[in-house]
Write an enzyme that holds these catalytic residues in place. Structure first.
Site, PDB file in Angstrom:
ATOM      1  N   ASN A 123      48.395 -38.857 167.969  1.00 42.43           N
ATOM      2  CA  ASN A 123      46.964 -39.121 167.759  1.00 42.43           C
ATOM      3  C   ASN A 123      46.414 -38.281 166.620  1.00 42.43           C
ATOM      4  O   ASN A 123      46.805 -37.127 166.424  1.00 42.43           O
ATOM      5  CB  ASN A 123      46.161 -38.927 169.060  1.00 42.43           C
ATOM      6  CG  ASN A 123      46.310 -37.564 169.687  1.00 42.43           C
ATOM      7  OD1 ASN A 123      47.347 -36.926 169.575  1.00 42.43           O
ATOM      8  ND2 ASN A 123      45.269 -37.110 170.351  1.00 42.43           N
ATOM      9  N   GLU A 138      42.809 -37.164 165.073  1.00 41.92           N
ATOM     10  CA  GLU A 138      41.365 -37.135 165.316  1.00 41.92           C
ATOM     11  C   GLU A 138      40.590 -36.879 164.028  1.00 41.92           C
ATOM     12  O   GLU A 138      41.165 -36.592 162.979  1.00 41.92           O
ATOM     13  CB  GLU A 138      41.054 -36.084 166.391  1.00 41.92           C
ATOM     14  CG  GLU A 138      41.720 -36.453 167.703  1.00 41.92           C
ATOM     15  CD  GLU A 138      41.353 -35.541 168.861  1.00 41.92           C
ATOM     16  OE1 GLU A 138      40.758 -34.483 168.638  1.00 41.92           O
ATOM     17  OE2 GLU A 138      41.693 -35.918 170.000  1.00 41.92           O
ATOM     18  N   ASN A 139      39.268 -37.011 164.145  1.00 41.10           N
ATOM     19  CA  ASN A 139      38.398 -36.896 162.977  1.00 41.10           C
ATOM     20  C   ASN A 139      37.061 -36.297 163.415  1.00 41.10           C
ATOM     21  O   ASN A 139      36.611 -36.564 164.542  1.00 41.10           O
ATOM     22  CB  ASN A 139      38.180 -38.307 162.386  1.00 41.10           C
ATOM     23  CG  ASN A 139      37.602 -38.263 161.010  1.00 41.10           C
ATOM     24  OD1 ASN A 139      36.418 -37.986 160.819  1.00 41.10           O
ATOM     25  ND2 ASN A 139      38.418 -38.522 160.030  1.00 41.10           N
ATOM     26  N   ALA A 140      36.436 -35.529 162.511  1.00 42.09           N
ATOM     27  CA  ALA A 140      35.124 -34.946 162.823  1.00 42.09           C
ATOM     28  C   ALA A 140      34.124 -36.048 163.170  1.00 42.09           C
ATOM     29  O   ALA A 140      33.220 -35.849 163.980  1.00 42.09           O
ATOM     30  CB  ALA A 140      34.634 -34.116 161.646  1.00 42.09           C
ATOM     31  N   TYR A 186      34.138 -38.720 165.236  1.00 36.76           N
ATOM     32  CA  TYR A 186      35.061 -39.038 166.337  1.00 36.76           C
ATOM     33  C   TYR A 186      35.666 -40.446 166.335  1.00 36.76           C
ATOM     34  O   TYR A 186      36.880 -40.595 166.475  1.00 36.76           O
ATOM     35  CB  TYR A 186      34.394 -38.783 167.695  1.00 36.76           C
ATOM     36  CG  TYR A 186      34.118 -37.333 168.013  1.00 36.76           C
ATOM     37  CD1 TYR A 186      34.456 -36.308 167.117  1.00 36.76           C
ATOM     38  CD2 TYR A 186      33.503 -36.984 169.206  1.00 36.76           C
ATOM     39  CE1 TYR A 186      34.197 -34.973 167.412  1.00 36.76           C
ATOM     40  CE2 TYR A 186      33.236 -35.647 169.503  1.00 36.76           C
ATOM     41  CZ  TYR A 186      33.583 -34.651 168.600  1.00 36.76           C
ATOM     42  OH  TYR A 186      33.318 -33.348 168.888  1.00 36.76           O
ATOM     43  N   CYS A 201      44.449 -43.319 168.167  1.00 34.15           N
ATOM     44  CA  CYS A 201      45.394 -42.954 169.225  1.00 34.15           C
ATOM     45  C   CYS A 201      46.828 -42.988 168.701  1.00 34.15           C
ATOM     46  O   CYS A 201      47.151 -43.688 167.733  1.00 34.15           O
ATOM     47  CB  CYS A 201      45.292 -43.933 170.382  1.00 34.15           C
ATOM     48  SG  CYS A 201      43.739 -43.895 171.274  1.00 34.15           S
ATOM     49  N   GLU A 257      49.422 -44.401 170.060  1.00 34.82           N
ATOM     50  CA  GLU A 257      50.077 -45.710 170.220  1.00 34.82           C
ATOM     51  C   GLU A 257      49.790 -46.619 169.031  1.00 34.82           C
ATOM     52  O   GLU A 257      50.671 -47.294 168.517  1.00 34.82           O
ATOM     53  CB  GLU A 257      49.592 -46.397 171.505  1.00 34.82           C
ATOM     54  CG  GLU A 257      49.979 -45.693 172.781  1.00 34.82           C
ATOM     55  CD  GLU A 257      48.937 -44.687 173.241  1.00 34.82           C
ATOM     56  OE1 GLU A 257      48.257 -44.070 172.383  1.00 34.82           O
ATOM     57  OE2 GLU A 257      48.804 -44.505 174.457  1.00 34.82           O
ATOM     58  N   CYS A 284      44.816 -46.635 176.110  1.00 35.68           N
ATOM     59  CA  CYS A 284      43.435 -47.100 176.252  1.00 35.68           C
ATOM     60  C   CYS A 284      43.381 -48.618 176.025  1.00 35.68           C
ATOM     61  O   CYS A 284      44.359 -49.241 175.593  1.00 35.68           O
ATOM     62  CB  CYS A 284      42.527 -46.367 175.263  1.00 35.68           C
ATOM     63  SG  CYS A 284      42.692 -46.938 173.563  1.00 35.68           S
ATOM     64  N   CYS A 313      44.319 -49.820 172.496  1.00 36.45           N
ATOM     65  CA  CYS A 313      45.771 -49.740 172.257  1.00 36.45           C
ATOM     66  C   CYS A 313      46.502 -50.860 172.986  1.00 36.45           C
ATOM     67  O   CYS A 313      47.436 -51.465 172.446  1.00 36.45           O
ATOM     68  CB  CYS A 313      46.316 -48.384 172.683  1.00 36.45           C
ATOM     69  SG  CYS A 313      45.832 -47.069 171.553  1.00 36.45           S
TER      70      CYS A 313
HETATM   71  N1  THU Z   1      44.593 -40.804 173.097  1.00 36.75           N
HETATM   72  C1  THU Z   1      45.757 -41.351 172.641  1.00 36.75           C
HETATM   73  O1  THU Z   1      46.256 -41.016 171.572  1.00 36.75           O
HETATM   74  N2  THU Z   1      46.354 -42.267 173.420  1.00 36.75           N
HETATM   75  C2  THU Z   1      45.936 -42.640 174.650  1.00 36.75           C
HETATM   76  O2  THU Z   1      46.588 -43.460 175.275  1.00 36.75           O
HETATM   77  C3  THU Z   1      44.714 -42.082 175.207  1.00 36.75           C
HETATM   78  C4  THU Z   1      43.956 -41.155 174.339  1.00 36.75           C
HETATM   79  C5  THU Z   1      43.969 -39.769 172.288  1.00 36.75           C
HETATM   80  C6  THU Z   1      42.639 -40.124 171.668  1.00 36.75           C
HETATM   81  C7  THU Z   1      42.040 -38.763 171.461  1.00 36.75           C
HETATM   82  O3  THU Z   1      42.565 -38.210 170.254  1.00 36.75           O
HETATM   83  C8  THU Z   1      42.582 -37.934 172.622  1.00 36.75           C
HETATM   84  O4  THU Z   1      43.721 -38.632 173.087  1.00 36.75           O
HETATM   85  C9  THU Z   1      41.597 -37.752 173.745  1.00 36.75           C
HETATM   86  O5  THU Z   1      41.071 -38.948 174.175  1.00 36.75           O
END
Ligand code: THU
Length: 160
Positions: free
Chosen positions: A61, A63-65, A67, A72, A74, A111, A114
């Site tokens: 995963n 992330e970014n400031a 959000y 993710c 996947e 999620c 995904c």
């Molecule tokens: N996240 C994933 O990469 N995959 C998932 O199946 C669920 C959530 C990430 C998104 C975010 O960077 C962090 O987990 C918290 O939600």
């Protein structure tokens, strides 16, 4: 009014019960958590894809400031796989989550966004993708992306 029931099947097993190929894929997903960029959630997710040509690709995963701009694990790996190997089906996907200094006890679960992306890849190649969700206490195995997302939306639905 009729009631329609949606059913899905998930197998729960231990790491030792996996085949060597499954263990290797889960190991790669666990290793990939180290490549997560998750300074906001501190929840590192690793994903590994096994292509039909035997190659394994990994993602984590990001992330970014801002959000919602993050992605993710996947989708990171699935889009990469499809972009690099547009003609190669995906045989399996493994996912592992790491937070607070350890892998989660319960299997993480992709999620909704995904799931929809996994489904598209499965549908596009017409090949079921086995999904392995790692947890320290147990591992879930779904036989296909469709089993993770029953009553799903695919291209046929666009035809009305
Ligand atoms: N996240 C994933 O990469 N995959 C998932 O199946 C669920 C959530 C990430 C998104 C975010 O960077 C962090 O987990 C918290 O939600």
């Amino acid at each position: 009014m009729k009631k329609l029931e949606l059913k899905t099947v998930v197998c729960s097993c231990s790491y030792d019960e996996l085949s060597d190929e499954q263990k290797a894929l889960v190991d790669r997903a666990k290793q990939a958590t180290a490549c997560s960029y998750s300074p906001y959630s501190h929840f590192a997710v690793g994903a590994a894809v096994l292509l039909d040509n035997g190659q394994v690709l990994t993602g984590a995963n990001q992330e970014n400031a801002a959000y919602p701009s993050g992605l993710c694990a996947e989708r990171t790996v699935m889009f990469y796989a499809n972009a690099q190997y547009p003609d190669t089906p995906v045989r399996a996907l493994a996912v592992a989550c790491f937070t607070g200094g350890h892998f989660t006890r319960r299997p993480g679960s992709p999620c909704g966004n995904c799931r929809q992306v996994l489904l598209e890849t499965e549908h596009r190649f017409g090949r079921d993708m086995q999904i392995l969700l790692y947890g320290e206490d147990e591992i879930y195995i779904f036989a296909s992306a469709r089993s993770l997302l029953p009553h799903c939306f695919v291209d046929d639905d666009l035809k009305g």
